[in-house]
Design a protein around this motif. Structure first.
Motif, PDB file in Angstrom:
ATOM      1  N   ALA A 140     -69.646   4.798  -7.955  1.00  0.00           N
ATOM      2  CA  ALA A 140     -68.994   5.155  -6.698  1.00  0.00           C
ATOM      3  C   ALA A 140     -67.574   4.605  -6.659  1.00  0.00           C
ATOM      4  CB  ALA A 140     -69.804   4.611  -5.519  1.00  0.00           C
ATOM      5  N   LEU A 141     -67.392   3.357  -7.116  1.00  0.00           N
ATOM      6  CA  LEU A 141     -66.045   2.784  -7.125  1.00  0.00           C
ATOM      7  C   LEU A 141     -65.140   3.546  -8.087  1.00  0.00           C
ATOM      8  CD1 LEU A 141     -66.780  -1.035  -6.994  1.00  0.00           C
ATOM      9  CD2 LEU A 141     -65.531   0.294  -5.318  1.00  0.00           C
ATOM     10  N   ALA A 142     -65.706   3.955  -9.247  1.00  0.00           N
ATOM     11  CA  ALA A 142     -64.886   4.641 -10.250  1.00  0.00           C
ATOM     12  C   ALA A 142     -64.340   5.944  -9.698  1.00  0.00           C
ATOM     13  CB  ALA A 142     -65.706   4.904 -11.501  1.00  0.00           C
ATOM     14  N   LEU A 143     -65.192   6.695  -8.990  1.00  0.00           N
ATOM     15  CA  LEU A 143     -64.766   8.027  -8.570  1.00  0.00           C
ATOM     16  C   LEU A 143     -63.954   8.002  -7.289  1.00  0.00           C
ATOM     17  CD1 LEU A 143     -67.886  10.075  -9.569  1.00  0.00           C
ATOM     18  CD2 LEU A 143     -65.771   9.705 -10.802  1.00  0.00           C
ATOM     19  N   ASN A 182     -56.118   5.190  -9.006  1.00  0.00           N
ATOM     20  CA  ASN A 182     -55.485   4.954 -10.302  1.00  0.00           C
ATOM     21  C   ASN A 182     -56.483   5.251 -11.424  1.00  0.00           C
ATOM     22  OD1 ASN A 182     -54.407   3.754 -12.624  1.00  0.00           O
ATOM     23  ND2 ASN A 182     -53.127   2.459 -11.350  1.00  0.00           N
ATOM     24  N   ALA A 183     -56.100   6.101 -12.365  1.00  0.00           N
ATOM     25  CA  ALA A 183     -57.041   6.545 -13.391  1.00  0.00           C
ATOM     26  C   ALA A 183     -57.500   5.392 -14.281  1.00  0.00           C
ATOM     27  CB  ALA A 183     -56.409   7.635 -14.238  1.00  0.00           C
ATOM     28  N   ALA A 184     -56.602   4.447 -14.585  1.00  0.00           N
ATOM     29  CA  ALA A 184     -56.995   3.366 -15.486  1.00  0.00           C
ATOM     30  C   ALA A 184     -58.009   2.436 -14.826  1.00  0.00           C
ATOM     31  CB  ALA A 184     -55.769   2.588 -15.926  1.00  0.00           C
ATOM     32  N   HIS A 185     -57.824   2.168 -13.512  1.00  0.00           N
ATOM     33  CA  HIS A 185     -58.811   1.338 -12.805  1.00  0.00           C
ATOM     34  C   HIS A 185     -60.165   2.044 -12.780  1.00  0.00           C
ATOM     35  CE1 HIS A 185     -55.290  -0.551 -10.357  1.00  0.00           C
ATOM     36  NE2 HIS A 185     -55.235  -0.807 -11.647  1.00  0.00           N
ATOM     37  N   ALA A 186     -60.132   3.350 -12.524  1.00  0.00           N
ATOM     38  CA  ALA A 186     -61.371   4.124 -12.495  1.00  0.00           C
ATOM     39  C   ALA A 186     -62.086   4.034 -13.827  1.00  0.00           C
ATOM     40  CB  ALA A 186     -61.064   5.571 -12.165  1.00  0.00           C
ATOM     41  N   LEU A 187     -61.288   4.041 -14.915  1.00  0.00           N
ATOM     42  CA  LEU A 187     -61.884   3.989 -16.247  1.00  0.00           C
ATOM     43  C   LEU A 187     -62.636   2.683 -16.469  1.00  0.00           C
ATOM     44  CD1 LEU A 187     -61.648   6.205 -18.176  1.00  0.00           C
ATOM     45  CD2 LEU A 187     -59.864   4.996 -19.355  1.00  0.00           C
ATOM     46  N   ARG A 227     -56.422  -9.084  -9.415  1.00  0.00           N
ATOM     47  CA  ARG A 227     -57.340  -8.394  -8.499  1.00  0.00           C
ATOM     48  C   ARG A 227     -57.863  -7.086  -9.067  1.00  0.00           C
ATOM     49  NH1 ARG A 227     -54.296  -4.341  -6.104  1.00  0.00           N
ATOM     50  NH2 ARG A 227     -52.071  -4.661  -6.457  1.00  0.00           N
ATOM     51  N   ASN A 228     -57.190  -6.577 -10.114  1.00  0.00           N
ATOM     52  CA  ASN A 228     -57.636  -5.304 -10.649  1.00  0.00           C
ATOM     53  C   ASN A 228     -58.837  -5.435 -11.578  1.00  0.00           C
ATOM     54  OD1 ASN A 228     -55.757  -3.736  -9.362  1.00  0.00           O
ATOM     55  ND2 ASN A 228     -54.200  -4.176 -10.915  1.00  0.00           N
ATOM     56  N   MET A 271     -61.867  14.753 -12.728  1.00  0.00           N
ATOM     57  CA  MET A 271     -62.900  15.781 -12.842  1.00  0.00           C
ATOM     58  C   MET A 271     -63.654  15.628 -14.164  1.00  0.00           C
ATOM     59  SD  MET A 271     -60.717  18.893 -11.243  1.00  0.00           S
ATOM     60  CE  MET A 271     -61.946  20.170 -11.259  1.00  0.00           C
ATOM     61  N   LEU A 272     -62.933  15.311 -15.248  1.00  0.00           N
ATOM     62  CA  LEU A 272     -63.612  15.100 -16.537  1.00  0.00           C
ATOM     63  C   LEU A 272     -64.519  13.870 -16.473  1.00  0.00           C
ATOM     64  CD1 LEU A 272     -60.894  15.874 -19.189  1.00  0.00           C
ATOM     65  CD2 LEU A 272     -63.015  17.055 -18.817  1.00  0.00           C
ATOM     66  N   MET A 273     -64.038  12.807 -15.793  1.00  0.00           N
ATOM     67  CA  MET A 273     -64.881  11.609 -15.649  1.00  0.00           C
ATOM     68  C   MET A 273     -66.153  11.937 -14.879  1.00  0.00           C
ATOM     69  SD  MET A 273     -62.462   8.448 -14.721  1.00  0.00           S
ATOM     70  CE  MET A 273     -60.915   8.174 -15.517  1.00  0.00           C
ATOM     71  N   SER A 274     -66.032  12.771 -13.821  1.00  0.00           N
ATOM     72  CA  SER A 274     -67.213  13.145 -13.048  1.00  0.00           C
ATOM     73  C   SER A 274     -68.196  13.916 -13.909  1.00  0.00           C
ATOM     74  CB  SER A 274     -66.812  13.993 -11.853  1.00  0.00           C
ATOM     75  OG  SER A 274     -65.774  13.397 -11.150  1.00  0.00           O
ATOM     76  N   LEU A 275     -67.675  14.770 -14.790  1.00  0.00           N
ATOM     77  CA  LEU A 275     -68.561  15.498 -15.703  1.00  0.00           C
ATOM     78  C   LEU A 275     -69.313  14.520 -16.595  1.00  0.00           C
ATOM     79  CD1 LEU A 275     -66.559  18.591 -16.899  1.00  0.00           C
ATOM     80  CD2 LEU A 275     -68.636  18.532 -15.590  1.00  0.00           C
ATOM     81  N   GLU A 276     -68.609  13.480 -17.078  1.00  0.00           N
ATOM     82  CA  GLU A 276     -69.277  12.470 -17.906  1.00  0.00           C
ATOM     83  C   GLU A 276     -70.403  11.802 -17.135  1.00  0.00           C
ATOM     84  OE1 GLU A 276     -68.721  11.680 -21.149  1.00  0.00           O
ATOM     85  OE2 GLU A 276     -67.613  13.544 -20.960  1.00  0.00           O
TER      86      GLU A 276
END
Lengths: 170, 104
Positions: free
Chosen positions: A18-21, A25-30, A92-93, B35-40
């Motif tokens: 849930a936090l990722a999506l 910021n894409a890198a934090h999500a990763l 914090r990240n 969107m690609l991450m959600s697919l994963e």
């Protein structure tokens, strides 16, 4: 014991996903997505599938996520990229994902200490998986190899045009 | 009869929740990387359900389907990220609503 470990890992998986999506910021999500995949790997281990757990970490959290990292890093190079890099190093990240990953490591150690009892009743060993994979499921192996080949050709085609245009512009 | 020590319903509920997280992300986010991450996430939830079913009956079949899902995810991500690079180069954005025309 094993039930507690399972539910803790399940909560970590849901929370991290849930936090990722919801990150902007894409890198934090990763980072959160990697924690989520590690949690699912712990779940696999607890369900008596150690081979699947190892593959989840090696291929999902290792190879596939590294592809994402490469693309994100390729998309923001330059001066603002350096600024962003500096901002990402602030504590914090990475504290929350770090704590979640530490919890998962603790769980894995607890599960390993209580080794046969902590996992599910029957453990499906890698040997069994291999024998089934190359016995009745050998056609599936062929299909997977064709799929990977087509993925390789497609990715090469798309990426090659990208590289050629970049060189021409210079 | 070995099977799982935890109720099967709970594992399936977890897989369903993870899948719906991914589905929500796919529908709500417009950034193609998300969107690609959600697919994963969705593929991973399906794999979790397969491995749980395999563990319930103590058979290796669930893990073999997991291997297949893994190769599907790897191929999908390779092609998808190639497309991301093309879209970024052509439209100067990662917003999928901007990339509506098929022949740009």
């Amino acid at each position: 014991m094993m039930e507690t470990l399972f539910y803790v890992a399940a909560v970590i998986a849901l929370l991290a996903t849930a936090l990722a999506l919801t990150r902007s910021n894409a890198a934090h999500a990763l980072i959160y997505l990697i924690v989520s995949l590690l949690a699912v790997a712990v779940l696999f281990f607890l369900m008596g599938a150690p081979f699947a757990a190892a593959l989840e970490i090696v291929i999902y959290a290792g190879a596939i996520m590294v592809l994402f990292v490469f693309v994100i890093m390729m998309l923001n190079v330059g001066r603002e990229g350096v600024e962003q890099e500096r901002e990402w190093l602030s504590a914090r990240n990475w504290v929350v994902p770090g704590v979640l990953a530490g919890l998962l490591l603790l769980e894995l150690l607890l599960a390993l200490r209580a080794a046969p009892a902590a996992t599910s009743g029957v453990t499906v060993t890698p040997k069994e998986v291999g024998l089934t994979l190359f016995g009745p499921y050998v056609l599936a192996v062929e299909i997977a190899s064709m799929l990977l080949l087509s993925g390789l050709v497609g990715a090469y085609h798309l990426g090659r045009r990208f590289i050629v245009r970049r060189e021409k512009r210079r | 009869m070995g099977g799982l020590q935890i109720p099967m319903e709970h594992v399936l509920a977890l897989a369903g929740l993870l899948f719906s997280c991914g589905l929500m992300g796919l529908m709500l986010r417009r950034n193609i990387i998300f969107m690609l991450m959600s697919l994963e996430v969705m593929l991973n939830a399906a794999a979790l359900a397969f491995v749980a079913a395999g563990a319930k009956w103590g058979q290796a079949d669930g893990q073999i389907i997991f291997l297949l899902i893994l190769s599907v995810a790897a191929a999908e991500v390779a092609v998808g990220l190639g497309l991301v690079l093309q879209i970024q180069r052509r439209f100067r954005t990662l917003d999928m609503d901007q990339a509506r025309r098929l022949r740009g």
